[in-house]
Design an enzyme around this catalytic site. Structure first.
Site, short mmCIF file in Angstrom:
data_model
loop_
_atom_site.label_atom_id
_atom_site.label_comp_id
_atom_site.label_asym_id
_atom_site.label_seq_id
_atom_site.Cartn_x
_atom_site.Cartn_y
_atom_site.Cartn_z
N ASN A 99 4.86 -2.71 -7.25
CA ASN A 99 4.54 -1.17 -6.86
C ASN A 99 4.82 -1.65 -5.77
O ASN A 99 3.99 -0.50 -5.13
CB ASN A 99 2.72 -1.49 -7.94
CG ASN A 99 2.40 -2.13 -8.92
OD1 ASN A 99 1.93 -3.39 -8.94
ND2 ASN A 99 3.12 -1.74 -9.80
N VAL A 106 3.61 2.08 -0.81
CA VAL A 106 3.42 1.32 -1.79
C VAL A 106 2.61 1.94 -2.55
O VAL A 106 2.34 3.36 -2.46
CB VAL A 106 2.34 1.16 -0.72
CG1 VAL A 106 0.90 0.53 -1.75
CG2 VAL A 106 1.69 -0.08 0.79
N CYS A 107 2.42 1.51 -3.52
CA CYS A 107 1.94 2.39 -5.26
C CYS A 107 0.76 2.00 -5.29
O CYS A 107 0.43 1.11 -6.26
CB CYS A 107 2.86 2.48 -6.05
SG CYS A 107 2.74 3.60 -7.20
N LEU A 108 0.01 3.09 -4.39
CA LEU A 108 -1.45 2.43 -5.18
C LEU A 108 -2.77 3.64 -5.15
O LEU A 108 -2.56 5.15 -4.29
CB LEU A 108 -2.41 1.69 -4.34
CG LEU A 108 -3.59 1.81 -4.11
CD1 LEU A 108 -4.23 0.53 -4.93
CD2 LEU A 108 -4.39 0.52 -2.50
N LEU A 137 -3.63 -5.66 -5.88
CA LEU A 137 -2.56 -4.94 -5.70
C LEU A 137 -1.57 -6.37 -6.41
O LEU A 137 -0.30 -6.75 -7.25
CB LEU A 137 -1.92 -4.50 -5.43
CG LEU A 137 -1.50 -2.85 -4.88
CD1 LEU A 137 -0.75 -2.66 -3.81
CD2 LEU A 137 -1.28 -2.16 -6.78
#
Lengths: 177, 123
Positions: A99, A106-108, A137
């Site tokens: 992620n 950042v994939c949040l 994460l």
């Protein structure tokens, strides 16, 4: 007359800009205090410039999971429109993570500004939520099914050992204090 | 009832009272004052007719001016801070200023994610 009205308008615009900054800074002053109060021992907040609250580094040292032992730096930039928009977060330490891209994206979900589900950014969220999101994460929110680094996710699916090996390589290379 | 009777004690109705009788001659109709109220302190209590919440967007009480209005010290024609409260159909309340900024991006209540529609506005 024209120059005067233009001048007044310019001053007004400047005023609005200054006020927006001050709203952000007021929010930040409170939120950073809250953050300091609940900050877990494996995390650290670092302001390069103590006079600028809006830009700081968040250092996370996971105590469990694949990245245990590493020290990961995240650059947090809180723009003037905060808290109508989320802070901009970039991972400054290279790592092998489904992620987080190798480039640091950042994939949040909570850092997404526009989202139709209820998981994106909302002005009711605070820096605390960002911290817990980033921490997660490395554990609970770790998601191999919707990856940003597809190669990393594929590797995990093929062989967990290989994935862990590559994670360790990266940690030793980039994420040791 | 007792109080009524007490009030009723006037020379005209109780002729047995000695000086009552005397005065009846001088001031024939006017009743005698039993007591005079010299000072009166009225105490009133009030409270908001809604739950006094904190605006979840700017984290200031909804009944106070929002953080933006405070920073800009915005005032209306009468010099009052003109920062009203808005209630959604979902019953969540925010400052109107805060909410109008947010709905431009996402027309949902930031607390419950329901589609935002205004139920009422005011204070």
């Amino acid at each position: 007359m024209i120059t005067l009205s233009q001048r007044l308008k310019k001053q007004q615009d400047q005023g609005v800009l200054n006020n927006r900054i001050s709203v952000r800074d007021r929010l930040l002053a409170r939120e950073l205090q809250e953050l300091a109060q609940v900050l877990p021992t494996n995390c650290l907040v670092n302001h390069d410039n103590v006079n600028d609250l809006s830009s700081f580094m968040l250092i996370i040292k996971p105590t469990e999971g694949f990245w245990q032992g590493g020290s990961f730096k995240f650059g947090v930039n809180v723009t003037e429109e905060y808290n109508m928009v989320p802070p901009i977060v970039k991972c400054l330490t290279r790592l092998w993570h489904p992620n987080i891209s190798e480039g640091g994206e950042v994939c949040l979900s909570l850092l997404r500004q526009h989202s139709v589900d209820g998981l994106g950014w909302s002005p009711t969220r605070r820096l605390n939520d960002v911290l817990w999101g980033l921490l997660a994460l490395f554990t609970d929110l770790l998601n191999f099914d919707d990856p940003l680094n597809i190669e990393a996710a594929d590797m995990y699916r093929t062989s967990r050992e290989e994935f862990q090996k590559k994670v360790n390589e990266y940690v030793i290379k980039y994420a040791i204090d | 009832m007792r109080i009524e009777e007490g009030k009723a004690v006037s020379p005209s109705k109780s002729p047995t009272m000695a000086d009552g009788v005397e005065r009846m001659d001088n001031e024939s109709i006017k009743p005698e004052k039993m007591f005079t109220l010299k000072k009166w302190n009225a105490v009133a209590m009030w409270s908001w007719d809604v739950e006094c919440d904190t605006c979840a967007i700017c984290r200031v009480q909804v009944m106070d001016a929002c953080l933006r209005c405070q920073a800009e010290s915005k005032r209306d024609f009468y010099g009052k801070q003109d920062c009203v409260v808005v209630w959604g159909e979902c019953n969540h309340s925010f400052h109107y200023c805060c909410m109008s900024l947010w709905v431009k991006q996402n027309n949902r209540c930031p607390l419950c994610q329901q589609e935002w529609s205004i139920q009422r506005m005011g204070k």
